[in-house]
Design an enzyme around this catalytic site. Structure first.
Site, mmCIF file in Angstrom:
data_model
loop_
_atom_site.group_PDB
_atom_site.id
_atom_site.type_symbol
_atom_site.label_atom_id
_atom_site.label_comp_id
_atom_site.label_asym_id
_atom_site.label_seq_id
_atom_site.Cartn_x
_atom_site.Cartn_y
_atom_site.Cartn_z
ATOM 1 C CD GLN A 141 -72.200 62.011 39.031
ATOM 2 O OE1 GLN A 141 -72.481 61.627 37.904
ATOM 3 N NE2 GLN A 141 -72.669 61.418 40.107
ATOM 4 C CG ASP A 142 -67.815 62.140 42.025
ATOM 5 O OD1 ASP A 142 -67.925 61.564 40.929
ATOM 6 O OD2 ASP A 142 -67.922 61.546 43.111
ATOM 7 N N PRO A 143 -64.690 63.859 40.803
ATOM 8 C CG PRO A 143 -63.090 65.025 42.018
ATOM 9 C CD PRO A 143 -64.538 64.631 42.042
#
Length: 223
Positions: A66-68
């Protein structure tokens, strides 16, 4: 803001880098790093770490995150990965648990997945940057447009790639992939909240290795 990216990717993504949305994205990200020093992850030079870790043509498996990670010193530009000295996050613990059960091997005691990347595993988040303590803070600024194009480019230009789609966000990318050319594996996210809803026991890693073998591709060591 200096970023690193492997040469073959520069050619593959040249058109994308020159599009208006991407130029706006770069401008926004540069401003974020400048005005929120030490609060935007990963460090600038690691934003494109997934692209810098293996040449385009060497991709065998794509894992979409998804995102970091939004905690300090966690994100290193590879989806689900952390540097070797950092505590292994819960989702990655579950990934290792599934690997050990599925492949009957013992995983290494650290979460640095560069060892997978250099063997052909493309570990790509849909969003490539994040502000500390604020998950999805860089949602809808242009990263999703970019990474959707990356997935489409891989699907169109390469053959017999294994795509692992874990969780609803990753699974929404299925429409970008040609199912007649590639293997698409779908299940729940490895997060502790959903790992028991399909991820644990999915055998994705053994399925991936079997598929690579069938198509005469070198085996990946998922330790």
């Amino acid at each position: 803001m200096k970023v690193k990216i492997e040469e073959s990717w520069k050619e593959v993504l040249n058109n994308e880098f020159n599009k208006g949305y991407f130029k706006k994205l770069v401008k926004f990200i540069k401003h974020e790093y400048k005005t929120k020093k030490g609060k935007i992850f990963p460090p600038p030079k690691l934003i494109f770490n997934a692209f810098d870790s293996l040449p385009f043509k060497d991709i065998k498996v794509v894992i979409i995150g998804q995102d970091p990670y939004h905690g300090k010193n966690q994100a290193n530009g590879l989806a689900f990965s952390v540097d070797s000295e950092i505590k292994i996050p819960p989702s990655l613990q579950n990934i290792f648990k599934e690997i050990e059960k599925s492949l009957k091997i013992k995983t290494l005691p650290n979460g640095d997945l560069k060892r997978w990347a250099i063997q052909g595993v493309f570990l790509i988040n849909t969003i490539l940057t994040v502000e500390e303590g604020k998950p999805s803070s860089h949602k809808d600024i242009g990263w999703e447009i970019f990474t959707d194009e990356v997935i489409k480019i891989i699907s169109k230009n390469l053959e017999n790639i294994v795509f692992m789609l874990w969780g609803n966000l990753a699974r929404s990318k299925k429409k970008l992939i040609n199912p007649t050319k590639h293997l698409i594996l779908e299940t729940s996210h490895p997060s502790p909240y959903s790992a028991n809803n399909g991820f644990l026991g999915s055998n994705h890693f053994s399925d991936a290795l079997n598929y690579l073998k069938q198509h005469n591709k070198n085996k990946i060591n998922f330790q």
